[in-house]
Structure formats: C-alpha cells, structure tokens
Scaffold this motif. Structure first.
Motif, mmCIF file in Angstrom:
data_model
loop_
_atom_site.group_PDB
_atom_site.id
_atom_site.type_symbol
_atom_site.label_atom_id
_atom_site.label_comp_id
_atom_site.label_asym_id
_atom_site.label_seq_id
_atom_site.Cartn_x
_atom_site.Cartn_y
_atom_site.Cartn_z
ATOM 1 N N TYR A 69 -49.383 2.479 -11.554
ATOM 2 C CA TYR A 69 -48.154 2.562 -10.774
ATOM 3 C C TYR A 69 -47.372 1.249 -10.861
ATOM 4 O O TYR A 69 -46.163 1.250 -11.111
ATOM 5 C CB TYR A 69 -48.501 2.890 -9.319
ATOM 6 N N SER A 72 -45.844 0.769 -14.199
ATOM 7 C CA SER A 72 -44.654 1.594 -14.446
ATOM 8 C C SER A 72 -43.375 0.842 -14.095
ATOM 9 O O SER A 72 -42.374 0.954 -14.800
ATOM 10 C CB SER A 72 -44.731 2.918 -13.674
ATOM 11 N N TYR A 76 -40.436 -0.221 -16.566
ATOM 12 C CA TYR A 76 -39.067 0.180 -16.235
ATOM 13 C C TYR A 76 -38.119 -1.010 -16.322
ATOM 14 O O TYR A 76 -37.040 -0.920 -16.904
ATOM 15 C CB TYR A 76 -39.021 0.804 -14.837
ATOM 16 N N ARG A 97 -42.655 5.111 -21.434
ATOM 17 C CA ARG A 97 -43.945 4.522 -21.056
ATOM 18 C C ARG A 97 -44.066 4.384 -19.544
ATOM 19 O O ARG A 97 -45.147 4.601 -18.976
ATOM 20 C CB ARG A 97 -44.139 3.180 -21.756
ATOM 21 N N ALA A 98 -42.974 4.033 -18.879
ATOM 22 C CA ALA A 98 -42.994 3.941 -17.414
ATOM 23 C C ALA A 98 -43.265 5.314 -16.798
ATOM 24 O O ALA A 98 -44.082 5.449 -15.881
ATOM 25 C CB ALA A 98 -41.671 3.380 -16.895
ATOM 26 N N GLU A 100 -44.793 7.832 -18.141
ATOM 27 C CA GLU A 100 -46.168 8.264 -18.397
ATOM 28 C C GLU A 100 -47.096 7.811 -17.276
ATOM 29 O O GLU A 100 -48.058 8.490 -16.937
ATOM 30 C CB GLU A 100 -46.680 7.697 -19.721
ATOM 31 N N ARG A 101 -46.808 6.668 -16.710
ATOM 32 C CA ARG A 101 -47.649 6.105 -15.656
ATOM 33 C C ARG A 101 -47.197 6.516 -14.260
ATOM 34 O O ARG A 101 -47.973 6.491 -13.320
ATOM 35 C CB ARG A 101 -47.673 4.576 -15.780
ATOM 36 N N ASN A 102 -45.918 6.870 -14.141
ATOM 37 C CA ASN A 102 -45.357 7.239 -12.846
ATOM 38 C C ASN A 102 -44.221 8.230 -13.089
ATOM 39 O O ASN A 102 -43.084 7.811 -13.322
ATOM 40 C CB ASN A 102 -44.856 5.991 -12.114
#
Length: 168
Positions: A69, A72, A76, A97-98, A100-102
């Motif tokens: 989190y 992310s 961002y 990519r951000a 994908e995590r959040n």
C-alpha cells in the motif's frame, strides 16, 4: 542534512514535525522509518519542482519500503513526476505499478485517462482519427474506473463521457 530539516515552508515544517512525532509514537521498524523519511523528502522536493531530487528520494524509499500500500503511493508520485516531464509512457508504467499494489487509487486512473486523452488529441492533430478514437476509448475506460471509485469527483471527465456518448 535531510530535506525536512532545511525546508523553509511553514506547512512542510508542520507536516515534518507531526510526522516525526507519529514515527516516534507508532511502533515501526527502523527501515520503515527510513523509508518514510525518504518518501517525505521526495514529496518536499517534488512540491518545489526539484524532480531529480524527488526521484532519488522515491527510489530510495522504494528500496526500503515493503508494504504494498505504501509502495503504491511512492509509485504514484514517481508517475506524477514523469507526467510533469512529458514522459507519458514511463508515467503510465508507474501508474500501472501503483494500481497493481493498490487498485483503489482513482487519481492514478484519472492521470492515465488524461494521458490517453492527450494522445487522442495529438492523433487528431496528426490527422489520424482511428488512432485518436482508440486513445479516447482508453481514456474513457480509465475515467469510468476513477469515477466508480469516487462518484461525484472528476465532473469534467464525467461530462466528457456523456458528451462523447462513452458513458454507460
């Protein structure tokens, strides 16, 4: 010397003081504290337009931060810098990519939509309406996701979706 100790902005100083107090109160590891310090310094540099310094701090925070989190938001912010520098392909990569995590970052979906909309406008200027429509369709999909996460926000995007008959 850490950026947080030299920044003259009152709001940044206040944020730094509160953040330092929270870091002392909340049980965190030294690695988490160090990652946050780099993240905070990255935000400070970014707010002043010192993008190279901000990126260095964010990359160091990424090296240290393990929480998906928190990562992310670092990703961002890296995307924001690449967007500001006009490096849209790299920016999209970091927004992806951000997310994908959040997957609950409407601002990332919005920024991706803005980049795609810009791509559509560029294609129109170059006389390629087919490519422009593909860009606009992709922008619409990202804006729909942003709006679904935060109804009532992104009013201009919502209106554009209605006007262009892309809102379902």
């Amino acid at each position: 010397m850490p950026r947080s100790r030299i920044n003259g902005n009152f709001i940044d100083k206040t944020f730094s003081i509160v953040a330092n107090i929270l870091l002392q109160i909340i049980p965190t590891t030294s690695g988490e504290k160090e990652a946050f310090t780099y993240y905070r310094d990255g935000m400070s540099a970014q707010s002043e337009g010192n993008y190279a310094e901000a990126l260095q701090n964010y990359y160091e925070a990424m090296r240290l931060e393990i929480d998906p989190y928190d990562r992310s938001y670092i990703l961002y912010n890296i995307g924001l810098i690449y967007t500001s520098n006009g490096e849209h392909t790299k920016a999209l990569e970091y927004y992806f990519r951000a997310l994908e995590r959040n997957p609950f970052l409407p601002q990332a979906f919005n920024n991706m939509a803005v980049i795609c909309h810009y791509g559509g406008e560029q294609a129109i200027r170059q006389g390629d309406s087919e490519i422009a429509e593909a860009w606009f369709d992709q922008a619409a999909e990202y804006w729909k996701q942003a709006i679904a996460l935060t109804p009532g926000n992104y009013i201009e995007a919502h209106n554009w979706l209605k006007i262009t008959r892309r809102f379902e």
